[in-house]
Design a protein around this motif. Structure first.
Motif, PDB file in Angstrom:
ATOM      1  N   SER A  24      -7.010   0.560   0.880  1.00 27.72           N
ATOM      2  CA  SER A  24      -7.021  -0.890   0.691  1.00 27.72           C
ATOM      3  C   SER A  24      -5.683  -1.423   0.208  1.00 27.72           C
ATOM      4  O   SER A  24      -4.891  -0.713  -0.425  1.00 27.72           O
ATOM      5  CB  SER A  24      -8.097  -1.278  -0.333  1.00 27.72           C
ATOM      6  OG  SER A  24      -9.365  -0.820   0.070  1.00 27.72           O
ATOM      7  N   ASN A  25      -5.457  -2.697   0.477  1.00 29.44           N
ATOM      8  CA  ASN A  25      -4.259  -3.400   0.030  1.00 29.44           C
ATOM      9  C   ASN A  25      -4.347  -3.729  -1.459  1.00 29.44           C
ATOM     10  O   ASN A  25      -5.430  -3.890  -2.024  1.00 29.44           O
ATOM     11  CB  ASN A  25      -4.109  -4.694   0.831  1.00 29.44           C
ATOM     12  CG  ASN A  25      -2.854  -5.464   0.456  1.00 29.44           C
ATOM     13  OD1 ASN A  25      -1.764  -4.908   0.427  1.00 29.44           O
ATOM     14  ND2 ASN A  25      -3.008  -6.748   0.156  1.00 29.44           N
ATOM     15  N   GLN A  26      -3.168  -3.828  -2.095  1.00 25.56           N
ATOM     16  CA  GLN A  26      -3.085  -4.296  -3.481  1.00 25.56           C
ATOM     17  C   GLN A  26      -2.191  -5.532  -3.543  1.00 25.56           C
ATOM     18  O   GLN A  26      -1.112  -5.557  -2.969  1.00 25.56           O
ATOM     19  CB  GLN A  26      -2.517  -3.227  -4.400  1.00 25.56           C
ATOM     20  CG  GLN A  26      -2.348  -3.701  -5.843  1.00 25.56           C
ATOM     21  CD  GLN A  26      -1.848  -2.616  -6.765  1.00 25.56           C
ATOM     22  OE1 GLN A  26      -2.621  -1.748  -7.191  1.00 25.56           O
ATOM     23  NE2 GLN A  26      -0.573  -2.628  -7.080  1.00 25.56           N
TER      24      GLN A  26
ATOM     25  N   THR B 121      -2.355  -7.012 -11.246  1.00 24.51           N
ATOM     26  CA  THR B 121      -2.770  -6.481  -9.953  1.00 24.51           C
ATOM     27  C   THR B 121      -4.205  -6.863  -9.616  1.00 24.51           C
ATOM     28  O   THR B 121      -5.061  -6.984 -10.494  1.00 24.51           O
ATOM     29  CB  THR B 121      -2.635  -4.955  -9.910  1.00 24.51           C
ATOM     30  OG1 THR B 121      -3.462  -4.386 -10.942  1.00 24.51           O
ATOM     31  CG2 THR B 121      -1.197  -4.525 -10.129  1.00 24.51           C
TER      32      THR B 121
ATOM     33  N   GLY C 117      -7.048  -5.520 -11.751  1.00 30.06           N
ATOM     34  CA  GLY C 117      -6.521  -4.296 -12.342  1.00 30.06           C
ATOM     35  C   GLY C 117      -5.856  -4.613 -13.665  1.00 30.06           C
ATOM     36  O   GLY C 117      -6.508  -5.016 -14.632  1.00 30.06           O
TER      37      GLY C 117
ATOM     38  N   GLY D 100     -11.313 -10.323  -5.093  1.00 30.47           N
ATOM     39  CA  GLY D 100     -10.752  -9.005  -5.323  1.00 30.47           C
ATOM     40  C   GLY D 100     -11.097  -8.460  -6.698  1.00 30.47           C
ATOM     41  O   GLY D 100     -11.713  -9.132  -7.526  1.00 30.47           O
TER      42      GLY D 100
ATOM     43  N   ASN E 159      -3.844   5.247   1.079  1.00 28.38           N
ATOM     44  CA  ASN E 159      -4.785   4.379   0.372  1.00 28.38           C
ATOM     45  C   ASN E 159      -5.612   3.586   1.381  1.00 28.38           C
ATOM     46  O   ASN E 159      -5.095   3.136   2.399  1.00 28.38           O
ATOM     47  CB  ASN E 159      -4.040   3.398  -0.531  1.00 28.38           C
ATOM     48  CG  ASN E 159      -3.691   4.003  -1.880  1.00 28.38           C
ATOM     49  OD1 ASN E 159      -4.022   5.148  -2.147  1.00 28.38           O
ATOM     50  ND2 ASN E 159      -3.025   3.237  -2.706  1.00 28.38           N
TER      51      ASN E 159
ATOM     52  N   GLY F 197      -7.009  -5.604  -6.553  1.00 34.45           N
ATOM     53  CA  GLY F 197      -7.302  -4.759  -5.400  1.00 34.45           C
ATOM     54  C   GLY F 197      -8.179  -5.496  -4.393  1.00 34.45           C
ATOM     55  O   GLY F 197      -9.147  -6.161  -4.768  1.00 34.45           O
ATOM     56  N   GLU F 198      -7.836  -5.371  -3.128  1.00 35.48           N
ATOM     57  CA  GLU F 198      -8.621  -5.994  -2.056  1.00 35.48           C
ATOM     58  C   GLU F 198      -9.925  -5.229  -1.868  1.00 35.48           C
ATOM     59  O   GLU F 198      -9.917  -3.996  -1.757  1.00 35.48           O
ATOM     60  CB  GLU F 198      -7.812  -6.001  -0.758  1.00 35.48           C
ATOM     61  CG  GLU F 198      -8.524  -6.617   0.422  1.00 35.48           C
ATOM     62  CD  GLU F 198      -8.882  -8.070   0.201  1.00 35.48           C
ATOM     63  OE1 GLU F 198     -10.093  -8.368   0.155  1.00 35.48           O
ATOM     64  OE2 GLU F 198      -7.952  -8.899   0.065  1.00 35.48           O
TER      65      GLU F 198
ATOM     66  N   GLY G 271       0.835  -1.184   0.000  1.00 36.38           N
ATOM     67  CA  GLY G 271       0.000   0.000   0.000  1.00 36.38           C
ATOM     68  C   GLY G 271       0.869   1.233   0.000  1.00 36.38           C
ATOM     69  O   GLY G 271       2.069   1.159   0.277  1.00 36.38           O
TER      70      GLY G 271
END
Length: 382
Positions: free
Chosen positions: A145-147, A180, A169, A166, A143, A182-183, A139
């Motif tokens: 949220s986690n990525q 990627t 991306g 998730g 931000n 995103g969570e 992160g």
């Protein structure tokens, strides 16, 4: 192609039947025995930090075990950094490299966050990018949220319609940002993570794919919450993974070799410090809109009071046929890893050409920084 897709589907369908035996429990007073400290400046992501040695980390209270037996890794929040200096931080790498057939679990109470802050829990193979990279926690700034992501050479992709919780991306794993996800579950990063009591991240590194899960404290499966430092673990009750990088789109055994695990906290650099990104999230931090000037320079507190990992444990598991390999990890991977992390600059140049392109990017950045520094000096002299 059709036959490979069928094989991949069968492998994915069968992966939950795998039980894992504990291999290493990194926790408490012996936590640091299995890790190497990087001990140099950040030449990987152009961050504004100096990675401390084990001795310095202990003496400056940047890497230690607290009275609750939790492992603390943190950014220096005491020093008043002057222009031209770097702020001290921590990067550690496991001495063991984990092959296909491995499972990694990290249980944390707090994840670093704040303007300029760029924490990560990730892995890399010995020759980047040929041997792959897996980003489990990553992160920047504030931000929410986690990525999650994976990085590989050309030919590895992510299926945007795959079975995962998730949000997909980018889908070409050879590009700068990698593949990627995103969570979408709440409280995976920023202040919400600790406020929810922390949580657990798990990664399955398997021939059928790379699968990642996240649970806040209240939602952790009993197979994890009731596990001990010596017990095996069954993942059959975990349900759909939050990020799914399946072998029907990326032949994991082709693109990934045994992985060393890494924990680090960077500052600014080629993701958190990109002016357009930093300014959009941290415009009120200072007058220049520049990450280094407005965040790193000056007092450490309160800016970096939340820039720390609080870790209960990292546990690694393997199947009986996949013993980890001991490695020396004081040197960075070729070309640098956390190049996941060159997301916003390397995206335009691509990294599928390997190390040479990254060196060209670094040379260009060096020139730009020199010109910028010269301009500042000239302005100050006037």
């Amino acid at each position: 192609m059709q036959r490979w897709s069928i094989l991949g589907a069968l492998l994915i369908a069968s992966r939950h039947a795998v039980a894992y035996d504990i291999f290493r429990d990194y926790s408490g007073s012996t936590f640091f025995d299995g890790w190497d400290f990087y001990g140099s400046f950040d030449n990987l992501t152009w961050g504004n930090v100096t990675w401390v040695t084990k001795e310095v980390g202990a003496s400056q209270n940047l890497a230690y075990v607290n009275s609750e037996n939790h492992v603390i890794l943190k950014v220096d929040n005491v020093t008043n950094v002057t222009v031209g200096e770097l702020r001290s931080s921590v990067r550690i790498t496991t001495q063991d490299a984990y092959d296909l057939g491995s499972l990694w679990i990290i249980d944390l109470n707090h994840i670093p966050y704040g303007c300029s802050v760029w924490p990560a829990f990730w892995s890399f193979g010995p020759h980047w990018p040929e041997d792959g990279e897996i980003d489990i926690i990553e992160g920047i700034n504030v931000n929410p949220s986690n990525q999650m992501a994976i990085h590989a050479t050309q030919g590895c992709y992510h299926n945007g319609n795959t079975d995962q919780l998730g949000s997909t991306g980018s889908t070409d794993c050879s590009q700068g940002s990698g593949c990627t996800v995103g969570e979408l579950s709440p409280n995976s990063y920023n202040s919400g993570f600790a406020q929810a009591g922390g949580g657990v991240f798990a990664t399955q590194f398997d021939v059928s794919g790379i699968f990642m899960w996240f649970w806040s404290r209240a939602d952790i499966p009993s197979s994890i919450s009731q596990a001990t430092s010596t017990s095996s673990i069954d993942i059959s009750s975990w349900g759909t993974s939050h990020a799914t990088f399946s072998s029907n789109m990326c032949n994991i055994s082709q693109f990934f070799t045994p992985q060393n695990l890494v924990l680090d906290i960077d500052l600014c650099g080629v993701w958190a410090g990109v002016p357009s990104i930093y300014d959009s999230q941290c415009a009120n931090e200072g007058p220049t809109g520049l990450c280094y000037n407005d965040s790193v320079v000056g007092p450490g507190s309160p800016r970096y009071d939340n820039a720390y990992f609080d870790i209960n444990y990292v546990r690694t598991y393997t199947t009986s046929t996949n013993a980890p390999v001991a490695t020396s990890t004081n040197a960075p991977p070729s070309g640098g890893s956390t190049l996941s992390m060159s997301a916003n600059l390397a995206q335009s140049t691509g990294t599928s050409g390997g190390v040479a392109r990254m060196h060209d990017l670094m040379a260009s950045l060096t020139l730009a920084l020199c010109v910028f520094a010269g301009t500042l000096l000239l302005t100050w002299s006037i």
